[in-house]
Design a protein around this motif. Sequence first.
Motif, PDB file in Angstrom:
ATOM      1  N   ALA A 145       0.835  -1.204   0.000  1.00  0.00           N
ATOM      2  CA  ALA A 145       0.000   0.000   0.000  1.00  0.00           C
ATOM      3  C   ALA A 145       0.870   1.254   0.000  1.00  0.00           C
ATOM      4  O   ALA A 145       0.600   2.214  -0.738  1.00  0.00           O
ATOM      5  CB  ALA A 145      -0.932  -0.011   1.214  1.00  0.00           C
ATOM      6  N   ALA A 146       1.929   1.254   0.815  1.00  0.00           N
ATOM      7  CA  ALA A 146       2.823   2.410   0.859  1.00  0.00           C
ATOM      8  C   ALA A 146       3.592   2.546  -0.453  1.00  0.00           C
ATOM      9  O   ALA A 146       3.808   3.670  -0.943  1.00  0.00           O
ATOM     10  CB  ALA A 146       3.800   2.261   2.027  1.00  0.00           C
ATOM     11  N   PHE A 147       3.978   1.440  -1.045  1.00  0.00           N
ATOM     12  CA  PHE A 147       4.709   1.468  -2.313  1.00  0.00           C
ATOM     13  C   PHE A 147       3.844   2.080  -3.412  1.00  0.00           C
ATOM     14  O   PHE A 147       4.303   2.945  -4.167  1.00  0.00           O
ATOM     15  CB  PHE A 147       5.125   0.045  -2.686  1.00  0.00           C
ATOM     16  CG  PHE A 147       5.927  -0.058  -3.952  1.00  0.00           C
ATOM     17  CD1 PHE A 147       7.298   0.081  -3.930  1.00  0.00           C
ATOM     18  CD2 PHE A 147       5.304  -0.284  -5.174  1.00  0.00           C
ATOM     19  CE1 PHE A 147       8.044  -0.011  -5.104  1.00  0.00           C
ATOM     20  CE2 PHE A 147       6.037  -0.379  -6.352  1.00  0.00           C
ATOM     21  CZ  PHE A 147       7.410  -0.235  -6.308  1.00  0.00           C
ATOM     22  N   GLU A 148       2.598   1.647  -3.515  1.00  0.00           N
ATOM     23  CA  GLU A 148       1.713   2.184  -4.547  1.00  0.00           C
ATOM     24  C   GLU A 148       1.381   3.656  -4.302  1.00  0.00           C
ATOM     25  O   GLU A 148       1.156   4.407  -5.252  1.00  0.00           O
ATOM     26  CB  GLU A 148       0.434   1.363  -4.621  1.00  0.00           C
ATOM     27  CG  GLU A 148       0.637  -0.040  -5.187  1.00  0.00           C
ATOM     28  CD  GLU A 148      -0.674  -0.744  -5.467  1.00  0.00           C
ATOM     29  OE1 GLU A 148      -1.739  -0.274  -4.992  1.00  0.00           O
ATOM     30  OE2 GLU A 148      -0.649  -1.765  -6.186  1.00  0.00           O
ATOM     31  N   ALA A 149       1.355   4.058  -3.043  1.00  0.00           N
ATOM     32  CA  ALA A 149       1.058   5.456  -2.703  1.00  0.00           C
ATOM     33  C   ALA A 149       2.291   6.346  -2.796  1.00  0.00           C
ATOM     34  O   ALA A 149       2.184   7.558  -2.573  1.00  0.00           O
ATOM     35  CB  ALA A 149       0.469   5.530  -1.305  1.00  0.00           C
ATOM     36  N   ALA A 150       3.452   5.773  -3.116  1.00  0.00           N
ATOM     37  CA  ALA A 150       4.718   6.514  -3.143  1.00  0.00           C
ATOM     38  C   ALA A 150       4.964   7.203  -1.809  1.00  0.00           C
ATOM     39  O   ALA A 150       5.497   8.314  -1.750  1.00  0.00           O
ATOM     40  CB  ALA A 150       4.738   7.539  -4.289  1.00  0.00           C
ATOM     41  N   ASP A 151       4.590   6.529  -0.729  1.00  0.00           N
ATOM     42  CA  ASP A 151       4.695   7.069   0.629  1.00  0.00           C
ATOM     43  C   ASP A 151       5.994   6.557   1.251  1.00  0.00           C
ATOM     44  O   ASP A 151       6.016   5.528   1.924  1.00  0.00           O
ATOM     45  CB  ASP A 151       3.476   6.627   1.444  1.00  0.00           C
ATOM     46  CG  ASP A 151       3.414   7.295   2.813  1.00  0.00           C
ATOM     47  OD1 ASP A 151       4.444   7.840   3.259  1.00  0.00           O
ATOM     48  OD2 ASP A 151       2.335   7.259   3.431  1.00  0.00           O
TER      49      ASP A 151
END
Length: 304
Positions: free
Chosen positions: A195-201
């Motif tokens: 989820a963080a990877f896809e959000a560029a977070d």
Amino acid sequence: MGAVELDAHRTELTAYCYRMTGSFHDAEDLVQETLLRAWNARERYDPARASVRTWLYRIATNACLTALEGRARRPLPAGLGAPGQDTGAPLAPAADVPWLEPFPDARLDAAARTDLRLAWVAAVQLLPARQRAVLVLREVLAFSAAEVAEQLDTTVAAVNSALQRARAALGDVDAERVREQDDPGRRAVVDRYLAAFEAADVPALVGLLARDAVLEMPPLPLWFRGPLHYGQFMDRVYGMWGPGWRTRPVGANGQAAFAAYAPDGAGRRLHSVQLLDVADGLVTRNTVYTDPAVLGLFDLPPRL
């Protein structure tokens, strides 16, 4: 003995040859060679001396040992030198290094995935070839010392000695950590990472990392250790490609893995397959493969 009976052992032999060579491509070729040798020698097979399975492993072992003569081991970047400090360094592949390859889970049934984790296979590559064979045959495949001695044309005492040396050489390898099995807790960590990877977070990604987390990207020899450099490099990745990445679960080496698709015009193109190690609720390693030959092992769509 028929071709069907021989072929029934193909998948487990492929896993064995992969553990020996560190290459899925080489493993497939060696298994094909093993089955061909077995077929040609079928009239000489003596069921009173060994089962078909044991006999095939003897042929496969000899094929692997011959193939490994004079070859350099297959490493991961973290096994070649000190971690990088400059996250803006040029991204120059080392095409001359025979990198350790991943093993697609789709090519193997679940029961045969024992000790296929990437970190364990990488550690085994440090052993001399015959010690490697003894370790895998005895500890993973549970052949008796007598059976292994027969397969290697040696003595039981020599097999036991080689096993002791192999165990001693791998004494610093945390077996539980590199052989961990998936569970709901680890799955939740992986889901948060995706989820963080896809959000560029990047802060969220860094918050999921162990303090000694490793990021490596064969065929790049460059690798990083620790959340600071890991996060700085991910900032660079998103700066180069932009946001809007998507992921797709894949299976590799019996561990958490995903395909990453980078923004590309109106869609997204396949960028990498990434294997995650998780321990104690944190990501300890991410091995990122971008080589098209490796990506081709996973039968993934080139675009989303």
